[in-house]
Write a protein that holds these residues in place. Structure first.
Motif, PDB file in Angstrom:
ATOM      1  N   GLN A  17     -19.125  -2.026  28.890  1.00  0.00           N
ATOM      2  CA  GLN A  17     -17.942  -2.881  28.947  1.00  0.00           C
ATOM      3  C   GLN A  17     -16.766  -2.159  29.598  1.00  0.00           C
ATOM      4  OE1 GLN A  17     -18.395  -6.155  27.176  1.00  0.00           O
ATOM      5  NE2 GLN A  17     -20.427  -5.274  27.525  1.00  0.00           N
ATOM      6  N   ARG A  18     -16.653  -0.875  29.320  1.00  0.00           N
ATOM      7  CA  ARG A  18     -15.612  -0.024  29.896  1.00  0.00           C
ATOM      8  C   ARG A  18     -16.217   1.339  30.194  1.00  0.00           C
ATOM      9  NH1 ARG A  18     -10.327   0.474  26.331  1.00  0.00           N
ATOM     10  NH2 ARG A  18      -9.845   1.835  28.097  1.00  0.00           N
ATOM     11  N   LEU A  19     -15.663   2.026  31.184  1.00  0.00           N
ATOM     12  CA  LEU A  19     -16.201   3.325  31.580  1.00  0.00           C
ATOM     13  C   LEU A  19     -15.057   4.220  32.045  1.00  0.00           C
ATOM     14  CD1 LEU A  19     -18.641   5.170  32.296  1.00  0.00           C
ATOM     15  CD2 LEU A  19     -18.795   3.955  34.468  1.00  0.00           C
ATOM     16  N   LEU A  20     -15.010   5.416  31.486  1.00  0.00           N
ATOM     17  CA  LEU A  20     -14.036   6.414  31.915  1.00  0.00           C
ATOM     18  C   LEU A  20     -14.772   7.693  32.266  1.00  0.00           C
ATOM     19  CD1 LEU A  20     -11.039   7.372  32.201  1.00  0.00           C
ATOM     20  CD2 LEU A  20     -11.240   8.203  29.832  1.00  0.00           C
ATOM     21  N   ARG A  21     -14.543   8.191  33.487  1.00  0.00           N
ATOM     22  CA  ARG A  21     -15.131   9.460  33.922  1.00  0.00           C
ATOM     23  C   ARG A  21     -14.035  10.499  34.010  1.00  0.00           C
ATOM     24  NH1 ARG A  21     -17.882   5.813  38.105  1.00  0.00           N
ATOM     25  NH2 ARG A  21     -19.915   5.317  37.170  1.00  0.00           N
ATOM     26  N   THR A  22     -14.365  11.742  33.634  1.00  0.00           N
ATOM     27  CA  THR A  22     -13.339  12.782  33.615  1.00  0.00           C
ATOM     28  C   THR A  22     -13.704  13.944  34.532  1.00  0.00           C
ATOM     29  OG1 THR A  22     -14.244  14.127  31.794  1.00  0.00           O
ATOM     30  CG2 THR A  22     -12.924  12.197  31.191  1.00  0.00           C
ATOM     31  N   ARG A  23     -12.652  14.608  35.011  1.00  0.00           N
ATOM     32  CA  ARG A  23     -12.761  15.850  35.772  1.00  0.00           C
ATOM     33  C   ARG A  23     -11.895  16.900  35.092  1.00  0.00           C
ATOM     34  NH1 ARG A  23     -14.595  14.655  41.077  1.00  0.00           N
ATOM     35  NH2 ARG A  23     -14.366  12.449  41.619  1.00  0.00           N
ATOM     36  N   LEU A  36     -17.119  15.541  38.717  1.00  0.00           N
ATOM     37  CA  LEU A  36     -17.093  14.722  37.518  1.00  0.00           C
ATOM     38  C   LEU A  36     -17.869  15.438  36.414  1.00  0.00           C
ATOM     39  CD1 LEU A  36     -17.683  11.215  39.104  1.00  0.00           C
ATOM     40  CD2 LEU A  36     -15.591  12.008  37.982  1.00  0.00           C
ATOM     41  N   LYS A  37     -17.301  15.452  35.216  1.00  0.00           N
ATOM     42  CA  LYS A  37     -17.893  16.219  34.124  1.00  0.00           C
ATOM     43  C   LYS A  37     -18.418  15.345  32.997  1.00  0.00           C
ATOM     44  CE  LYS A  37     -16.967  20.061  30.950  1.00  0.00           C
ATOM     45  NZ  LYS A  37     -15.955  21.022  30.449  1.00  0.00           N
ATOM     46  N   ARG A  38     -17.618  14.397  32.510  1.00  0.00           N
ATOM     47  CA  ARG A  38     -17.987  13.581  31.363  1.00  0.00           C
ATOM     48  C   ARG A  38     -17.862  12.097  31.695  1.00  0.00           C
ATOM     49  NH1 ARG A  38     -19.979  17.648  29.889  1.00  0.00           N
ATOM     50  NH2 ARG A  38     -19.380  18.954  28.118  1.00  0.00           N
ATOM     51  N   SER A  39     -18.671  11.298  30.984  1.00  0.00           N
ATOM     52  CA  SER A  39     -18.584   9.842  31.045  1.00  0.00           C
ATOM     53  C   SER A  39     -18.377   9.310  29.637  1.00  0.00           C
ATOM     54  CB  SER A  39     -19.863   9.243  31.626  1.00  0.00           C
ATOM     55  OG  SER A  39     -20.044   9.626  32.974  1.00  0.00           O
ATOM     56  N   LEU A  40     -17.326   8.529  29.448  1.00  0.00           N
ATOM     57  CA  LEU A  40     -17.072   7.832  28.194  1.00  0.00           C
ATOM     58  C   LEU A  40     -17.413   6.369  28.432  1.00  0.00           C
ATOM     59  CD1 LEU A  40     -14.871  10.271  28.513  1.00  0.00           C
ATOM     60  CD2 LEU A  40     -13.883   9.261  26.467  1.00  0.00           C
ATOM     61  N   ILE A  41     -18.324   5.831  27.621  1.00  0.00           N
ATOM     62  CA  ILE A  41     -18.835   4.485  27.870  1.00  0.00           C
ATOM     63  C   ILE A  41     -18.708   3.649  26.607  1.00  0.00           C
ATOM     64  CG2 ILE A  41     -20.720   3.146  28.860  1.00  0.00           C
ATOM     65  CD1 ILE A  41     -22.041   5.814  29.664  1.00  0.00           C
ATOM     66  N   VAL A  97     -15.313  -2.136  35.341  1.00  0.00           N
ATOM     67  CA  VAL A  97     -14.374  -1.292  36.066  1.00  0.00           C
ATOM     68  C   VAL A  97     -14.461   0.135  35.528  1.00  0.00           C
ATOM     69  CG1 VAL A  97     -11.956  -0.872  36.620  1.00  0.00           C
ATOM     70  CG2 VAL A  97     -12.828  -3.223  36.499  1.00  0.00           C
ATOM     71  N   ALA A  98     -14.675   1.083  36.413  1.00  0.00           N
ATOM     72  CA  ALA A  98     -14.747   2.494  36.037  1.00  0.00           C
ATOM     73  C   ALA A  98     -13.420   3.172  36.375  1.00  0.00           C
ATOM     74  CB  ALA A  98     -15.895   3.179  36.763  1.00  0.00           C
ATOM     75  N   GLU A  99     -12.827   3.834  35.385  1.00  0.00           N
ATOM     76  CA  GLU A  99     -11.589   4.581  35.581  1.00  0.00           C
ATOM     77  C   GLU A  99     -11.896   6.075  35.611  1.00  0.00           C
ATOM     78  OE1 GLU A  99      -8.161   2.053  33.471  1.00  0.00           O
ATOM     79  OE2 GLU A  99      -9.734   2.719  32.086  1.00  0.00           O
ATOM     80  N   GLU A 100     -10.908   6.846  36.040  1.00  0.00           N
ATOM     81  CA  GLU A 100     -11.098   8.293  36.131  1.00  0.00           C
ATOM     82  C   GLU A 100      -9.891   9.010  35.538  1.00  0.00           C
ATOM     83  OE1 GLU A 100     -11.506  11.342  39.808  1.00  0.00           O
ATOM     84  OE2 GLU A 100     -13.029   9.739  39.761  1.00  0.00           O
ATOM     85  N   LEU A 101     -10.149  10.108  34.834  1.00  0.00           N
ATOM     86  CA  LEU A 101      -9.088  10.899  34.219  1.00  0.00           C
ATOM     87  C   LEU A 101      -9.250  12.364  34.600  1.00  0.00           C
ATOM     88  CD1 LEU A 101      -6.742  11.149  32.075  1.00  0.00           C
ATOM     89  CD2 LEU A 101      -8.554  11.633  30.402  1.00  0.00           C
ATOM     90  N   VAL A 102      -8.192  12.956  35.104  1.00  0.00           N
ATOM     91  CA  VAL A 102      -8.146  14.399  35.374  1.00  0.00           C
ATOM     92  C   VAL A 102      -7.445  15.061  34.191  1.00  0.00           C
ATOM     93  CG1 VAL A 102      -7.286  16.205  36.900  1.00  0.00           C
ATOM     94  CG2 VAL A 102      -8.106  14.033  37.862  1.00  0.00           C
TER      95      VAL A 102
END
Length: 235
Positions: free
Chosen positions: A178-184, A191-196, A207-212
């Motif tokens: 439903q939601r996806l956040l990828r982190t660096r 890309l290191k982690r995926s929060l799903i 929609v996939a978002e990204e967080l540094v």
């Protein structure tokens, strides 16, 4: 040894797995609703459960942890918190918990063991927490599918390299992103982690978002600070 947050402390002297960025990210990111029944799978010392208790005053929270040392510290952390009456720890494997639990959880959350490589550190307690031998991804998603309410949500954090594999397993069990956040770690890092966030309904588009996380070593981005500000003392 304690890790102090704004509204609770985590005792972690004896447990192999200490407070880390992964759990804090997941606990701060997961969407909160007026949940009544939630489950923390692989609770460790109880960090995610306590974050949920802080964010969601309606939630009764079950925490499952198979390691006896981590479970003991989890119980102590729950007892010493402001939300002890809403927190209940279970020293049991998730597989056995699935067999005896009533189910219908509004939210299930997990920072699971996620290393599938053969290498082990030699520390049995740490390896149990880090490697999937004791709880495979397939067992996790199968159990979640059985315990999750039809309108419930399942939130998990994984290595980015495991994202596609985990989503395929989840889909086989009728769980859809439903939601996806990828982190660096920083702007130039891979890309290191995926929060799903999963549910039992399929969306046409996710929609996939990204967080540094850091601008430079030791200097956190404003986005990371904003996400975790309710918890970290330094923010």
């Amino acid at each position: 040894m304690y890790f102090r947050f704004k509204q609770f402390d985590i005792k972690q002297a004896a447990t192999a797995m200490k407070v880390g960025t992964d759990a804090v990210l997941l606990g701060a990111w997961v969407p909160i609703a007026p949940y009544h029944k939630t489950l923390d799978v692989g609770a460790g010392t109880g960090l995610l459960s306590l974050m949920l208790a802080q964010r969601c005053p309606t939630a009764m929270i079950d925490a499952v942890e198979i390691d006896g040392v981590a479970y003991a510290e989890c119980v102590e952390n729950f007892t010493n918190s402001n939300w002890a009456v809403r927190l209940r720890a279970h020293c049991i494997s998730f597989q056995d918990f699935v067999l005896c639990a009533a189910g219908d959880y509004d939210l299930i959350i997990s920072n699971p063991p996620f290393y599938r490589a053969a290498y082990k550190s030699g520390n049995e307690q740490r390896d149990r927490a880090r490697f999937t031998d004791g709880l495979s991804f397939a067992e996790l998603v199968e159990g979640v599918a059985k315990l999750l309410a039809e309108t419930g949500y399942f939130a998990v954090i994984l290595p980015y390299s495991e994202e596609a594999y985990f989503m395929e397993l989840a889909q086989q069990q009728g769980l859809y992103p439903q939601r996806l956040l990828r982190t660096r770690g920083n702007a130039t890092a891979p890309l290191k982690r995926s929060l799903i966030l999963f549910a039992k309904k399929e969306l046409a588009e996710v929609v996939a978002e990204e967080l540094v996380i850091e601008q430079v070593r030791g200097e956190y981005t404003e986005a990371y600070k904003a996400l975790t500000r309710d918890f970290y003392l330094k923010f």
